[in-house]
Design an enzyme around this catalytic site. Structure first.
Site, mmCIF file in Angstrom:
data_model
loop_
_atom_site.group_PDB
_atom_site.id
_atom_site.type_symbol
_atom_site.label_atom_id
_atom_site.label_comp_id
_atom_site.label_asym_id
_atom_site.label_seq_id
_atom_site.Cartn_x
_atom_site.Cartn_y
_atom_site.Cartn_z
ATOM 1 N N THR A 1 0.841 -1.493 0.048
ATOM 2 C CA THR A 1 -0.265 -0.019 0.131
ATOM 3 C C THR A 1 0.384 1.348 -0.010
ATOM 4 O O THR A 1 1.670 1.524 0.532
ATOM 5 C CB THR A 1 -0.683 0.301 1.327
ATOM 6 O OG1 THR A 1 -1.451 1.258 1.095
ATOM 7 C CG2 THR A 1 -0.135 -0.159 2.865
ATOM 8 N N SER B 1 -1.523 3.460 10.148
ATOM 9 C CA SER B 1 -2.270 2.777 10.873
ATOM 10 C C SER B 1 -1.832 0.828 11.165
ATOM 11 O O SER B 1 -0.771 1.295 10.995
ATOM 12 C CB SER B 1 -4.032 2.082 10.453
ATOM 13 O OG SER B 1 -3.556 1.587 8.741
ATOM 14 N N TYR C 1 -3.221 -1.669 10.145
ATOM 15 C CA TYR C 1 -2.744 -1.793 9.079
ATOM 16 C C TYR C 1 -2.215 -2.236 7.961
ATOM 17 O O TYR C 1 -1.648 -2.919 7.931
ATOM 18 C CB TYR C 1 -4.135 -2.012 8.241
ATOM 19 C CG TYR C 1 -4.437 -1.818 7.124
ATOM 20 C CD1 TYR C 1 -4.315 -2.693 6.659
ATOM 21 C CD2 TYR C 1 -4.134 -1.149 6.122
ATOM 22 C CE1 TYR C 1 -4.261 -3.165 4.838
ATOM 23 C CE2 TYR C 1 -4.154 -0.838 4.749
ATOM 24 C CZ TYR C 1 -3.979 -2.485 4.403
ATOM 25 O OH TYR C 1 -4.264 -1.833 2.935
ATOM 26 N N HIS C 2 -1.691 -0.500 7.779
ATOM 27 C CA HIS C 2 -0.824 0.015 7.193
ATOM 28 C C HIS C 2 0.366 -0.871 7.640
ATOM 29 O O HIS C 2 1.405 -1.014 6.763
ATOM 30 C CB HIS C 2 -0.859 0.804 6.635
ATOM 31 C CG HIS C 2 -1.904 1.775 6.543
ATOM 32 N ND1 HIS C 2 -2.891 2.107 6.628
ATOM 33 C CD2 HIS C 2 -2.129 1.915 5.316
ATOM 34 C CE1 HIS C 2 -3.711 2.716 6.059
ATOM 35 N NE2 HIS C 2 -3.426 2.321 4.797
ATOM 36 N N LYS D 1 1.423 -4.421 6.379
ATOM 37 C CA LYS D 1 2.099 -4.281 5.034
ATOM 38 C C LYS D 1 3.812 -3.652 5.039
ATOM 39 O O LYS D 1 4.473 -4.542 4.083
ATOM 40 C CB LYS D 1 1.278 -2.937 4.501
ATOM 41 C CG LYS D 1 -0.355 -3.177 3.799
ATOM 42 C CD LYS D 1 -0.342 -4.513 3.196
ATOM 43 C CE LYS D 1 -1.670 -4.489 2.575
ATOM 44 N NZ LYS D 1 -2.180 -5.651 1.531
HETATM 45 N N1 USQ Z 1 -12.017 9.847 4.371
HETATM 46 C C1 USQ Z 1 -12.677 10.941 4.470
HETATM 47 N N2 USQ Z 1 -14.001 10.488 4.480
HETATM 48 C C2 USQ Z 1 -14.427 9.616 4.500
HETATM 49 C C3 USQ Z 1 -13.143 8.355 4.106
HETATM 50 C C4 USQ Z 1 -11.982 9.169 4.469
HETATM 51 O O1 USQ Z 1 -12.202 12.342 4.285
HETATM 52 O O2 USQ Z 1 -15.388 9.043 5.233
HETATM 53 C C5 USQ Z 1 -10.423 10.389 4.371
HETATM 54 C C6 USQ Z 1 -9.442 9.609 5.462
HETATM 55 O O3 USQ Z 1 -9.382 10.268 6.762
HETATM 56 C C7 USQ Z 1 -7.943 9.145 4.288
HETATM 57 C C8 USQ Z 1 -8.215 8.996 3.602
HETATM 58 O O4 USQ Z 1 -10.166 9.307 2.960
HETATM 59 O O5 USQ Z 1 -7.354 10.797 4.266
HETATM 60 C C9 USQ Z 1 -8.147 8.453 3.140
HETATM 61 O O6 USQ Z 1 -9.111 6.949 3.151
HETATM 62 P P1 USQ Z 1 -9.540 5.663 2.639
HETATM 63 O O7 USQ Z 1 -10.843 5.186 3.653
HETATM 64 O O8 USQ Z 1 -10.215 6.002 1.340
HETATM 65 O O9 USQ Z 1 -8.283 4.931 2.725
HETATM 66 P P2 USQ Z 1 -7.696 4.007 3.600
HETATM 67 O O10 USQ Z 1 -7.734 3.817 5.143
HETATM 68 O O11 USQ Z 1 -6.212 4.780 3.535
HETATM 69 O O12 USQ Z 1 -7.093 2.951 2.520
HETATM 70 C C10 USQ Z 1 -7.006 1.973 1.629
HETATM 71 C C11 USQ Z 1 -7.744 0.961 1.647
HETATM 72 C C12 USQ Z 1 -6.251 0.346 1.928
HETATM 73 C C13 USQ Z 1 -5.311 0.561 0.976
HETATM 74 C C14 USQ Z 1 -5.270 2.043 1.072
HETATM 75 C C15 USQ Z 1 -4.349 2.822 0.033
HETATM 76 O O13 USQ Z 1 -8.469 0.384 2.453
HETATM 77 O O14 USQ Z 1 -6.809 -1.355 1.760
HETATM 78 O O15 USQ Z 1 -4.181 0.046 1.067
HETATM 79 O O16 USQ Z 1 -6.806 2.470 1.086
HETATM 80 S S1 USQ Z 1 -3.659 4.320 0.585
HETATM 81 O O17 USQ Z 1 -4.262 5.227 1.414
HETATM 82 O O18 USQ Z 1 -2.740 4.780 -0.990
HETATM 83 O O19 USQ Z 1 -3.058 3.685 1.891
#
Ligand code: USQ
Length: 387
Positions: free
Chosen positions: A146, A181, A183-184, A187
């Site tokens: 990720t 997190s 989770y991260h 990874k």
């Molecule tokens: N966010 C909002 N509003 C929401 C949901 C999320 O503002 O209703 C924000 C979060 O605070 C964060 C961003 O959107 O800053 C991304 O959140 P997300 O829930 O879309 O993604 P994340 O938790 O980072 O995890 C997801 C996948 C995970 C993958 C990751 C890629 O669930 O499996 O590894 O994206 S990355 O984010 O590039 O690490």
């Protein structure tokens, strides 16, 4: 010539479309899943927008429709005997490994969920590495990492490695990891274990540091309603853009966390399939551990909310945006400049987040509007309980 491809986590949002994609291209595909995610969905009271059939039925439908054969095996990667037998029997050329707990909020819900996440992800991957060494050391491991492993440093993000100078000397070392997190972090730990296994045992692996995926359909899911994939919009398993599209259709405000300046890499589900295919077609060398940053565009949350607002307006939907107190601990105004050259050099032809792509998600969500559960939009899991 077709390869023997194992898709671990073949029941999931990305695993199932990947399995159909490889099968459609003439590869010999086996999907493996333990259905743990379905159990977690039940525990949290969330479900995909469009109900998905049991994997047995999806595999049967695909085999009927395509005239190809996907084989299905049920088992858990944390069970070492299962993994050793699996690789002894299947002897794959390519192992695509999605079989992990995928949610950051899930991992931050408490001690038990953090432990579940790390044991499931790290032990599962370790078992896989040991079994690969024993039974198929030539196999190419394509591991879903990720972009969140890097965090949001105040310098450009390289693909896996960075060359630094320190006290007059220079070295190329793993890029610093500052994840968001538990989770991260799981990874990150996987990445270290895989890199080490490649170094000491001569295994070959590509770690795909993927950004946030959006989208619902691929050419294969469109063939029949029984082939659709698991599209979540809840706070646990729903990724932000998918959530925003469903919130728009549900006439709920878009839930922007904090100031909304969080910048991340994004890609469409169709491009995920393209990236996996390009990686499998161009395997790592024996002993090589490679990292590709897998995303196509960078947006802030505010930019995403604005795009969804504009596309929804074209459907006659008026969308409001609400800034909620951020339940996570993350910077919401920061520098972000990650590289993504390696997959482009292999020939990735990316799809931009054009109106067409978003319109497809919103259009399909409108036809499932009655199924939307309005109780699962607001975030309840907080990184700090006193938040
Ligand atoms: N966010 C909002 N509003 C929401 C949901 C999320 O503002 O209703 C924000 C979060 O605070 C964060 C961003 O959107 O800053 C991304 O959140 P997300 O829930 O879309 O993604 P994340 O938790 O980072 O995890 C997801 C996948 C995970 C993958 C990751 C890629 O669930 O499996 O590894 O994206 S990355 O984010 O590039 O690490």
């Amino acid at each position: 010539m077709g390869k023997k491809v194992l898709v671990l986590g073949g029941d999931g949002y990305l695993g199932w479309p990947t399995a159909m994609h490889f099968s459609g291209k003439g590869h010999d595909v086996t999907v493996v899943d333990s259905f743990l995610k379905r159990k977690w969905e039940m525990e949290w009271g969330v479900q995909p927008l469009i109900p998905i059939s049991p994997l047995h039925l999806r595999v049967r439908a695909w085999n009927e429709i395509s005239g190809k054969t996907i084989t299905m095996i049920v088992g858990d990667l944390t069970n070492d005997r299962f993994v050793f037998k699996l690789l002894e029997r299947e002897h794959p050329d390519v192992i695509v490994h999605y079989a992990e707990q995928p949610s950051a909020p899930f991992s931050m819900a408490g001690r038990s969920q953090a432990v579940t996440t790390q044991v499931n992800n790290i032990v599962g991957t370790l078992n896989l590495l040991f079994a690969t060494k024993r039974h198929c050391p030539e196999a190419h491991l394509v591991k879903l990492g990720t972009m969140g492993e890097y965090g949001t440093p105040n310098i450009d993000i390289e693909e896996g490695l960075i060359t630094i100078e320190h006290n007059g000397r220079s070295d190329t070392v793993p890029f610093p990891k500052q994840p968001f997190s538990f989770y991260h972090l799981s990874k990150v730990h996987d990445s270290h274990n895989i890199q080490f296994a490649c170094k000491v045992w001569g295994l070959r692996a590509t770690d795909l540091n993927q950004g946030i995926v959006y989208g619902m359909d691929t050419p294969e899911t469109r063939l029949d309603p029984r082939l659709c994939t698991s599209f979540h919009y809840d706070e646990i398993f729903g990724t932000v853009l998918n959530r925003f599209c469903v919130q728009a259709v549900a006439n709920e405000p878009l839930t922007v966390y904090g100031r909304g300046g969080q910048r991340r890499g994004y890609l469409n589900i169709i491009d995920t399939l393209q990236c996996i295919e390009l990686t499998a077609e161009n395997p790592a060398q024996a002993g090589e551990y490679r990292v590709f940053n897998q995303f196509t565009e960078v947006f802030s949350i505010n930019e995403l909310a604005q795009i969804v607002q504009e596309v929804a307006a074209q459907h006659g939907i008026k969308v409001t945006i609400e800034h909620l107190a951020n339940p996570r601990i993350e910077k919401d105004d920061h520098y972000y400049n990650p590289r993504n050259n390696k997959l482009l050099e292999l020939g990735l032809n990316s799809h931009k987040i054009s109106d067409v792509l978003l319109k497809e998600i919103i259009g399909k969500t409108i036809s499932s509007k009655d199924a939307i559960d309005h109780h699962i939009f607001r975030p309840t899991i907080k990184w700090r309980q006193d938040n």
